[in-house]
Design a protein around this motif. Structure first.
Motif, mmCIF file in Angstrom:
data_model
loop_
_atom_site.group_PDB
_atom_site.id
_atom_site.type_symbol
_atom_site.label_atom_id
_atom_site.label_comp_id
_atom_site.label_asym_id
_atom_site.label_seq_id
_atom_site.Cartn_x
_atom_site.Cartn_y
_atom_site.Cartn_z
ATOM 1 N N ALA A 23 -12.538 16.258 26.222
ATOM 2 C CA ALA A 23 -13.576 15.601 25.726
ATOM 3 C C ALA A 23 -14.428 16.864 24.082
ATOM 4 O O ALA A 23 -14.396 15.711 24.117
ATOM 5 C CB ALA A 23 -14.549 16.185 27.026
ATOM 6 N N LEU A 24 -13.647 17.503 24.022
ATOM 7 C CA LEU A 24 -13.550 18.489 23.322
ATOM 8 C C LEU A 24 -12.786 18.148 22.175
ATOM 9 O O LEU A 24 -12.866 17.601 21.275
ATOM 10 C CB LEU A 24 -13.735 19.715 23.192
ATOM 11 N N ALA A 25 -11.417 17.466 22.318
ATOM 12 C CA ALA A 25 -10.464 17.145 21.696
ATOM 13 C C ALA A 25 -11.139 16.218 20.962
ATOM 14 O O ALA A 25 -10.628 15.611 19.818
ATOM 15 C CB ALA A 25 -9.764 16.999 22.178
ATOM 16 N N ALA A 26 -11.141 15.000 21.568
ATOM 17 C CA ALA A 26 -11.622 13.628 21.296
ATOM 18 C C ALA A 26 -12.482 13.789 20.263
ATOM 19 O O ALA A 26 -12.565 12.796 19.272
ATOM 20 C CB ALA A 26 -11.862 13.095 22.878
ATOM 21 N N LYS A 27 -13.971 14.681 20.649
ATOM 22 C CA LYS A 27 -14.847 14.617 19.921
ATOM 23 C C LYS A 27 -14.603 15.187 18.455
ATOM 24 O O LYS A 27 -14.892 14.937 17.141
ATOM 25 C CB LYS A 27 -16.299 15.193 20.803
ATOM 26 N N LEU A 28 -13.138 15.758 18.527
ATOM 27 C CA LEU A 28 -13.462 16.804 17.296
ATOM 28 C C LEU A 28 -11.610 15.703 16.463
ATOM 29 O O LEU A 28 -11.916 15.692 15.287
ATOM 30 C CB LEU A 28 -12.661 18.538 17.242
ATOM 31 N N ASP A 29 -11.676 14.651 17.383
ATOM 32 C CA ASP A 29 -10.123 13.950 16.913
ATOM 33 C C ASP A 29 -9.450 14.834 16.889
ATOM 34 O O ASP A 29 -8.540 14.987 15.472
ATOM 35 C CB ASP A 29 -10.619 12.710 15.562
ATOM 36 N N ARG A 30 -9.141 15.417 17.508
ATOM 37 C CA ARG A 30 -7.970 16.349 17.498
ATOM 38 C C ARG A 30 -6.544 16.294 18.980
ATOM 39 O O ARG A 30 -6.788 16.129 19.808
ATOM 40 C CB ARG A 30 -8.274 18.113 17.184
ATOM 41 N N MET A 31 -5.620 15.470 18.037
ATOM 42 C CA MET A 31 -4.293 16.238 19.442
ATOM 43 C C MET A 31 -4.854 17.676 20.086
ATOM 44 O O MET A 31 -4.237 18.273 19.500
ATOM 45 C CB MET A 31 -3.105 16.155 19.105
ATOM 46 N N LEU A 32 -4.219 17.760 21.107
ATOM 47 C CA LEU A 32 -4.301 18.815 22.315
ATOM 48 C C LEU A 32 -2.797 19.523 22.248
ATOM 49 O O LEU A 32 -2.188 18.405 22.563
ATOM 50 C CB LEU A 32 -4.946 18.746 23.785
ATOM 51 N N VAL A 33 -2.587 20.187 22.522
ATOM 52 C CA VAL A 33 -1.020 20.794 22.341
ATOM 53 C C VAL A 33 -1.654 22.370 23.611
ATOM 54 O O VAL A 33 -1.648 23.107 23.482
ATOM 55 C CB VAL A 33 -0.710 21.524 21.233
ATOM 56 N N THR A 34 -0.424 21.846 24.654
ATOM 57 C CA THR A 34 -1.041 22.300 25.783
ATOM 58 C C THR A 34 0.710 23.177 26.359
ATOM 59 O O THR A 34 1.556 22.348 26.521
ATOM 60 C CB THR A 34 -2.303 22.331 26.475
ATOM 61 N N HIS A 35 0.701 24.133 27.408
ATOM 62 C CA HIS A 35 1.372 24.545 28.458
ATOM 63 C C HIS A 35 1.181 23.608 30.022
ATOM 64 O O HIS A 35 1.413 24.186 30.688
ATOM 65 C CB HIS A 35 2.119 25.939 28.363
#
Length: 117
Positions: A45-57
């Motif tokens: 939800a935060l990534a969407a709000k900030l308009d950022r692609m999430l990068v994760t392991h």
């Protein structure tokens, strides 16, 4: 331009390496975003709000939570999954290429493993 958000699981050397390779890349670290201890759904939800692609392991729980997030009506700038054993240089190269050669809409509501095959 594509903007990134590092999940708390992501090796910090990836964020640092991308920033060294391309100083103008916009890659928010998990620490700077205050993500430690936050649920996957809230991170999405935060990534969407900030308009950022999430990068994760996080291959174990993030795909399930991503599917649930979309099914509940959420929209995501996208998620990149990175295997722990992938050489850091390959991940950095791929993220810098994505940043330089694509548009945010190319990744909308997609979850992909990188490096892309």
């Amino acid at each position: 331009m594509v903007r990134f958000l590092a999940d708390a699981s992501l090796h910090h050397a990836i964020v640092a390496g991308c920033s060294r390779r391309e100083p103008s890349i916009d890659f928010l670290s998990a620490h700077a975003a205050g993500l430690h201890g936050i649920s996957d759904r809230d991170v999405l939800a935060l990534a969407a709000k900030l308009d950022r692609m999430l990068v994760t392991h996080d291959f174990q729980t993030m795909p399930k939570h991503f599917a649930e997030f979309l099914a509940s009506g959420g929209s995501s700038p996208g998620v990149f999954l990175v295997k722990q054993r992938t050489p850091l240089a390959a991940v950095i190269d791929e993220l810098v290429l994505v940043w330089a050669a694509s548009e945010p809409n190319d990744w909308l509501n997609r979850i992909l493993e990188i490096p892309l095959r």
